[in-house]
Enzyme design. Sequence first.
Site, PDB file in Angstrom:
ATOM      1  N   GLY A 280      -4.339  -6.189  13.191  1.00  0.00           N
ATOM      2  CA  GLY A 280      -5.559  -6.624  11.804  1.00  0.00           C
ATOM      3  C   GLY A 280      -6.230  -7.571  12.590  1.00  0.00           C
ATOM      4  O   GLY A 280      -8.183  -7.084  12.293  1.00  0.00           O
TER       5      GLY A 280
ATOM      6  N   THR B 134       1.416   0.094   7.769  1.00  0.00           N
ATOM      7  CA  THR B 134       0.575   0.194   7.074  1.00  0.00           C
ATOM      8  C   THR B 134       0.199   1.560   6.230  1.00  0.00           C
ATOM      9  O   THR B 134       0.330   2.285   7.015  1.00  0.00           O
ATOM     10  CB  THR B 134      -1.080  -0.641   7.688  1.00  0.00           C
ATOM     11  OG1 THR B 134      -0.955  -1.318   7.571  1.00  0.00           O
ATOM     12  CG2 THR B 134      -2.077  -0.270   6.224  1.00  0.00           C
TER      13      THR B 134
ATOM     14  N   ASP C  74      -6.532  -6.995   8.182  1.00  0.00           N
ATOM     15  CA  ASP C  74      -7.356  -6.831   8.120  1.00  0.00           C
ATOM     16  C   ASP C  74      -7.355  -5.909   6.441  1.00  0.00           C
ATOM     17  O   ASP C  74      -8.146  -5.366   5.625  1.00  0.00           O
ATOM     18  CB  ASP C  74      -7.690  -5.220   8.506  1.00  0.00           C
ATOM     19  CG  ASP C  74      -7.082  -4.433   9.470  1.00  0.00           C
ATOM     20  OD1 ASP C  74      -5.934  -4.543   9.158  1.00  0.00           O
ATOM     21  OD2 ASP C  74      -7.495  -3.077   8.464  1.00  0.00           O
TER      22      ASP C  74
ATOM     23  N   THR D 143      -5.199   0.922   9.922  1.00  0.00           N
ATOM     24  CA  THR D 143      -3.833   0.926  10.238  1.00  0.00           C
ATOM     25  C   THR D 143      -4.391   0.506  11.677  1.00  0.00           C
ATOM     26  O   THR D 143      -4.298   1.056  12.275  1.00  0.00           O
ATOM     27  CB  THR D 143      -3.227   1.533   9.565  1.00  0.00           C
ATOM     28  OG1 THR D 143      -1.807   0.615  10.906  1.00  0.00           O
ATOM     29  CG2 THR D 143      -2.899   2.766  10.244  1.00  0.00           C
TER      30      THR D 143
ATOM     31  N   ARG E 187      -0.421 -15.664   7.684  1.00  0.00           N
ATOM     32  CA  ARG E 187      -1.459 -15.195   8.245  1.00  0.00           C
ATOM     33  C   ARG E 187      -1.538 -13.882   7.027  1.00  0.00           C
ATOM     34  O   ARG E 187      -0.933 -12.931   6.595  1.00  0.00           O
ATOM     35  CB  ARG E 187      -0.461 -14.855   9.579  1.00  0.00           C
ATOM     36  CG  ARG E 187      -1.936 -12.723  10.146  1.00  0.00           C
ATOM     37  CD  ARG E 187      -1.489 -11.812  10.160  1.00  0.00           C
ATOM     38  NE  ARG E 187      -1.705 -10.970  10.763  1.00  0.00           N
ATOM     39  CZ  ARG E 187      -1.719  -9.616  11.377  1.00  0.00           C
ATOM     40  NH1 ARG E 187      -1.350  -9.470   9.819  1.00  0.00           N
ATOM     41  NH2 ARG E 187      -2.480  -8.844  11.819  1.00  0.00           N
ATOM     42  N   VAL E 188      -3.098 -13.476   7.342  1.00  0.00           N
ATOM     43  CA  VAL E 188      -3.170 -12.268   6.789  1.00  0.00           C
ATOM     44  C   VAL E 188      -4.052 -10.972   7.695  1.00  0.00           C
ATOM     45  O   VAL E 188      -5.373 -12.052   9.042  1.00  0.00           O
ATOM     46  CB  VAL E 188      -4.886 -12.421   5.965  1.00  0.00           C
ATOM     47  CG1 VAL E 188      -5.330 -11.403   5.049  1.00  0.00           C
ATOM     48  CG2 VAL E 188      -4.241 -13.988   4.269  1.00  0.00           C
TER      49      VAL E 188
END
Lengths: 334, 334
Positions: free
Chosen positions: A256, A202, A233, A253, A230-231
């Site tokens: 998540g 990230t 943070d 980073t 999926r998501v």
Amino acid sequence: MFKYLLLGVLSAAALTAAVPASAPVYGLVLHGGAGVIRPETLPPGQEAQYRAKLQEALDAGYAVLEGGGSSVEAVIAVITILEDSPLFNAGKGAVFNADGICELDASIMDGRNLAAGAIAGVQHVRNPILLARAVMEKSEHVMLTGAGAEAFAKQQGFELVPNEYFHTELRRQQLEKVRKRETTPAKASAAILRPTDEKHGTVGCVALDRAGNLAAGTSTGGMTNKKFGRVGDSPIIGAGTYASNATCAISATGWGEYFIRLGVARDIAAQMEYRGTPLAEAAAATIAKVGQLGGDGGVICLDRAGNIAMPFNTVGMYRAFRLSNGETAVKIGR
Amino acid sequence: MFKYLLLGVLSAAALTAAVPASAPVYGLVLHGGAGVIRPETLPPGQEAQYRAKLQEALDAGYAVLEGGGSSVEAVIAVITILEDSPLFNAGKGAVFNADGICELDASIMDGRNLAAGAIAGVQHVRNPILLARAVMEKSEHVMLTGAGAEAFAKQQGFELVPNEYFHTELRRQQLEKVRKRETTPAKASAAILRPTDEKHGTVGCVALDRAGNLAAGTSTGGMTNKKFGRVGDSPIIGAGTYASNATCAISATGWGEYFIRLGVARDIAAQMEYRGTPLAEAAAATIAKVGQLGGDGGVICLDRAGNIAMPFNTVGMYRAFRLSNGETAVKIGR
């Protein structure tokens, strides 16, 4: 008399160069992901490539601030460069999901007014951070997802790119490796794989401009082989991204799920706000909580006084900062 | 000797019946949305319908706790009843998005271990809160979205329903009304409509079980006529839902964008955690911030000592609570 005048001139010159304590500090901090990153084990030449790209992004962001640009503009300048680079897991070079597609998440927050924008699961927007900014500035919403977010992008005049634009051979190999590992008998029962030994690539940036306004942004391709929409943070305001002039700006980073459960970014700001904890101490305490819960990763933090913190509990974290008081560094390992 | 024994027996009976101050309090609070809700302006018979359904959900959740069930189970019992009722904007009776489809969001959090599950943008899962629970308990993820979340639902054995299952005539009329208003010249420039005079019919529940564990859950259909895959605060851990045994359990309802920007649920908990602010004071302060920023809505809150708070800055909020110390109420207006 002459002597005093000369001294005065010299002092003024010295002050201009070094920024006196009375001048507001401005500057920025950026990251390119935390994880199992050891400069000594990177392929030949890669460390130099990473350092050069981090430096390029840092310089671009700093130039915005130096020229009187806003912290939001500096965050955008930095993150678009990191998204455009195949070295990081954001924009071009994002990891593949389980279907072999790059699915991108990003968010941005303006510390002046707590305005925020986030997008999750887009597949055709070249620079997800620009779409997050458009959500913040051109819509009355904070979070848009999937095909709907792309319909908004089209309405806003974004040129959509084929998903192949994001693809790189390295990420393809990583997907194959994870898939292979997942089909070994020992792992077959785990429906969804832990990202324990993948790098978390990230990218993110926090900035403080000459006007004293903070901003934060984060952009990611998420986890290799991710499934089920999926998501993590990165697009969650308060978890992966947070900025308030009352406290600080944060971009995270890492793994998540842990960062969402702990609301990592907001947790750091809340310690400052409600307990008066100094930034570095608050950030270290929150990363310690991530570790205690079983997660890993790092954060970059910047407050209105120009204090920075970059704690992580992984082997390394790509990171860099530059402040108007002259302090600057580009780092990878501890 | 006989006298002392008898006293002992009587005391034990008294303890069971009335719950002395020394016994742990258990109980729950629920909401069915905040907004322009005045009991006196509801259609004839509707107030009684709402009260009856809130009471039914309250009784079901309380029975779980009384029987020694967990706070997570109580939250599930309450929210599935409210989802199944067409009276609330969650599950059956959810509002329509701009495409005339019901798109559902939900989340749940377990205060024991900060485990959390959330889903956003599902169209075929009868009880979204059950899928959020499955994400929490059966996956290593926290948030799943869209078609991916439904693929996970299928894998977990959920029976999917056609979107028509959720449709009601009332919501269809509300969509037409909002569409009509949006096409009037004065409003045509606003790409996305403000939900200012719509009820926010999100549902939620917070519970404290006999073991002293807190949990929170929230479920919603979002905003009428929503576009672009918009996601509000309900599935955002720390915004619409939060639970930690260290502080409190919260479920929010209102104008989601403001609740995300302020991280409403986590903000209330953070004031308790880092400043020692009592629950009611913390909740009131956070709802005041929502108002100052221009938003509206409310929260239900419960801490480990059995303190409750239900502040809102709207006209009304469907809400109810019952504690093992005998306190109980079902309320709609102020």
